[in-house]
Design an enzyme around this catalytic site. Sequence first.
Site: not given
Ligand code: IPM
Ligand code: MG
Length: 369
Positions: A141, A190, A222, A246, A250
């Site tokens: 990032y 990785k 993975d 990240d 999710d």
């Molecule tokens: C998160 C979000 C952010 C990230 C985005 C909105 C930049 O997806 O906090 O997980 O990638 O960190």
């Molecule tokens: Mg995110």
Amino acid sequence: MKKKIAVLPGDGIGREIASGAAAVLQAAGKRFGHEFEIEYADIGGAAIDAHNTPLPESTLGLARNSDAVLLGAVGGPKWDNLPSAERPERGLLAIRKELGLFANLRPIPSFQKLVQSSPLKPEIAENVNMLIVRELTGGLYFGKPSERRGENNEVVVDTLQYTRAEIERIVVKAFEFAAGRGGKLTSVDKANVLESSRMWREIVNEKASDYPSVTVDHMYVDAAAMKLISSPGQFDVIVTENLFGDILSDEASMITGSLGMLPSASLSESGFGLYEPVHGSAPDIAGQNKANPLAMILSAALMLKYSFNMREEGEAIERAVQSVLNDGYCTPDLQMEGSTVVGTDKMIELVTQRVANGSDVLTDTIVYM
Ligand code: IPM
Ligand code: MG
């Protein structure tokens, strides 16, 4: 106690849920005799519109002068065509970096009442209680260069860079949490391909000797993505690089049934904290009273516990959330047979009422971190 809280709603559903979480905080303050002074400021697209920058100095200044920060979400189609350096997301990355919030904690428990709303089989989705420790201010990032090059800009470069010190501090944080929880740490990398991962692995192995009570294993990212779906119950604490964390968080949210259930805490070395839901600004449902405010409300609970050491107060919020779910209420993202689907406002009201009048007596509390 008296505490100053900066609330940065951001964009999309962030605006609806941030005010709801503030109401819940005020109810907790009233009940337990604390004074929470809440001040709002813009970040993300809202800040681009009002101040021409996704992170105005005034917002950063307010955050620095507060005891903790509560953040909604940023981004939306309105700002999608801006160059990457001017996008709403840039404001979020900048506040994380400016405040040194390197440790992002994303707890993922299974909520008994929601097991049916997970796309996973109930026997896989139940009895999960993991914590993803995501490195938040380095890696892919933030590595430089990140650019387009070549005569026709036909070459693109992003950089995955870490210093030893950056890896050490996040790994130590993860070991500390693992030692205080189930005693198991899974480091996700990785290392079969990336040099950064090889150093990450070395550091995890070095630090392991300081935490004899913690069992350590290493997993390629993975394989970890696969195991999160096939056997999430095996995880206690996961520690991983920014982008891996990240993506995996999710994915892991589906164990709870909805991304709308996951809170997070981002901490600096001095222990300063910013609290935000894991989900984004969901422009598709913004302004329709459909958003699930619980990730945001649970983030406020984490703030009370981890920034203000108000454990009882934070748990009162967590129990209020549990009790509302247990009574069969849920937002559209969690729809299940026999549930009463309510909108954002009603969900906020239900939780606020239960926090205010203490009708949150429950035996099962969420074990978070
Ligand atoms: C998160 C979000 C952010 C990230 C985005 C909105 C930049 O997806 O906090 O997980 O990638 O960190
Ligand atoms: Mg995110």
